[in-house]
Design a protein around this motif. Sequence first.
Motif, PDB file in Angstrom:
ATOM      1  N   ARG A  72      17.724  46.457  76.758  1.00  0.00           N
ATOM      2  CA  ARG A  72      16.723  45.286  76.062  1.00  0.00           C
ATOM      3  C   ARG A  72      16.822  45.147  74.643  1.00  0.00           C
ATOM      4  N   ILE A  73      17.206  44.069  74.060  1.00  0.00           N
ATOM      5  CA  ILE A  73      17.026  43.668  72.621  1.00  0.00           C
ATOM      6  C   ILE A  73      16.040  42.269  72.702  1.00  0.00           C
ATOM      7  N   GLN A  74      14.915  42.716  71.948  1.00  0.00           N
ATOM      8  CA  GLN A  74      13.870  41.675  72.021  1.00  0.00           C
ATOM      9  C   GLN A  74      13.281  41.320  70.579  1.00  0.00           C
ATOM     10  N   ILE A  75      14.063  40.474  69.766  1.00  0.00           N
ATOM     11  CA  ILE A  75      13.533  40.317  68.526  1.00  0.00           C
ATOM     12  C   ILE A  75      13.603  38.734  68.132  1.00  0.00           C
ATOM     13  N   LEU A  94      23.172  45.586  79.206  1.00  0.00           N
ATOM     14  CA  LEU A  94      22.013  44.885  78.775  1.00  0.00           C
ATOM     15  C   LEU A  94      21.335  43.877  79.891  1.00  0.00           C
ATOM     16  N   THR A  95      20.017  43.765  79.993  1.00  0.00           N
ATOM     17  CA  THR A  95      19.466  42.944  80.932  1.00  0.00           C
ATOM     18  C   THR A  95      18.678  41.907  80.285  1.00  0.00           C
ATOM     19  N   ILE A  96      18.211  42.102  79.164  1.00  0.00           N
ATOM     20  CA  ILE A  96      17.273  40.966  78.432  1.00  0.00           C
ATOM     21  C   ILE A  96      17.690  40.973  76.889  1.00  0.00           C
ATOM     22  N   PHE A  97      18.027  39.780  76.654  1.00  0.00           N
ATOM     23  CA  PHE A  97      18.333  39.346  75.174  1.00  0.00           C
ATOM     24  C   PHE A  97      17.448  38.259  74.599  1.00  0.00           C
ATOM     25  N   GLU A  98      17.002  38.460  73.562  1.00  0.00           N
ATOM     26  CA  GLU A  98      16.073  37.546  73.302  1.00  0.00           C
ATOM     27  C   GLU A  98      16.165  37.366  71.454  1.00  0.00           C
ATOM     28  N   VAL A  99      16.411  36.323  71.017  1.00  0.00           N
ATOM     29  CA  VAL A  99      16.650  36.299  69.538  1.00  0.00           C
ATOM     30  C   VAL A  99      16.009  34.904  68.980  1.00  0.00           C
TER      31      VAL A  99
END
Length: 501
Positions: A72-75, A94-99
């Motif tokens: 997960r990358i949640q920024i 990677l399951t979740i990518f939020e920018v």
Amino acid sequence: MKKPHSLGCLVLRFLSVICFFTLKKVCSQPSPDLSAMEKLKKSLKIPHSLDWSDPDPCQWAKVECQENRVTRIQIPSKNIGGTLPPELKNLTQLTIFEVMNNQINGPIPSLAGLIQLQEANFHNNNFSSFPSDFFTGLTSLTFIHLDNNPFEPWEIPVSLKEATSLKTFSANNANIKGKFPGFFDPETFPSLTELHLALNKLEGELPAEFSGSMIQSLWVNGQSLNGTIEVIQNMSSLTEVWLHENKFSGPLPDFSMLTQLRNLSLRDNHFTGIVPLSLVNLKSLYIVNLTNNELQGSTPQFADNVIVDMNAGSNRFCLDDPNVACDHRVNVLLSILQSVNYPHNFADEWKGNDPCDNWLGIVCAQGNIVSLLFARKGLTGTISSNFSMLTSLKTLDLSDNNLTGVIPMELASLPNLALLDVSNNRLYGKIPSFRDNVDVVTAGNHDIGKDKAPTPEARSPVGESAGISTGNGEKKSNKGTVLGSIIGVVGGLSLLGSVIC
């Protein structure tokens, strides 16, 4: 007797040494995702408030790992600038990518092949383009938001078909052009419930493939879509429909199957015809917007609990007062137009509650309709039997249109009819038996007198904000679990060795 014992000690000690060095290797081994994460860190402008200083990306703020792999990358909403590197596609776990809600620019890189990816949120940034192969292999993707980005013009890519698990596809104000693709069907997207594509440059009609879909929320307002909206009568899961500010036309469909519909926005289009009772009596309805169309008949009276946007004078209702019946002649004329789908040119010209007040194609004498001059009006459909209700009618001219079907038998009963001109259409079937003094003109209908419909070769056509997901991005890693297991093995072996030895 001690030799086997000593041999056992040696074996256990040997295993302990192996485990020790294995543990040391695991502790020191960098994540396979380190290179891609370093590229991401370098290409983004990370604020000081976001701690990405640790050599191990699994220790970075708003990054989550499992078994030393980035998942997960949640920024979101961190005032981040810069660009996204193409190496993102190397983060295979990677399951979740939020920018979302940042200031990131440049192209969105392809994430093709990330079969674990479930959510991708890019909305409210400054991205410049979107790759056509983005969705290739994204079979686990359930949510994607691309709203409010200044993309170069792009079309919905064919690769989207591979994202068969989609529940939400949101790309409002994303500069999408072209027509709706034909793959938004319930077989391709059995779980799709939110399709938000408002404020783009889509054109053409709503796809017939929508029929039977599970879509609950459909936003396509604010562009150049046209044609009828008949397909939505077969979208029984709909709860909200935003079609306003387009170029849709024709009559409103049957709403009787849309028993969950709460919010319907149809304002600022070109809809014609009578508002159907299936909409007026829809028990689930909460908000309806009908202002600035060309709807006809009596002004509908919705239930008291329904919020109605229907400004007086913004349609073609015969009277502004709700639920007041129109003049009988008006009702008959509108019933006649139903069989030709309430043409726009008639709706535009037929105003008020008196058809003898300069209405298109109508001639009256002493308040009675004596002539209907509908030649070359682009009529498509069939001839209504309700013409027979205008008993004062002397002339009925329907020539040079695109009418099909048969001449209704009821027309022969008109007591004052002198001329019926249906020439140059696509009519077929037997001609009714009119009185001898009625002039019936049927030339130009190649199949008139035949019992079956004309074949195509024989026809001679004539005439004419989006719901947004967020994430807290909390850091979590399972590396400690792996290390703890190895430490336990080493400790157990050492203890056993000391006991035996």
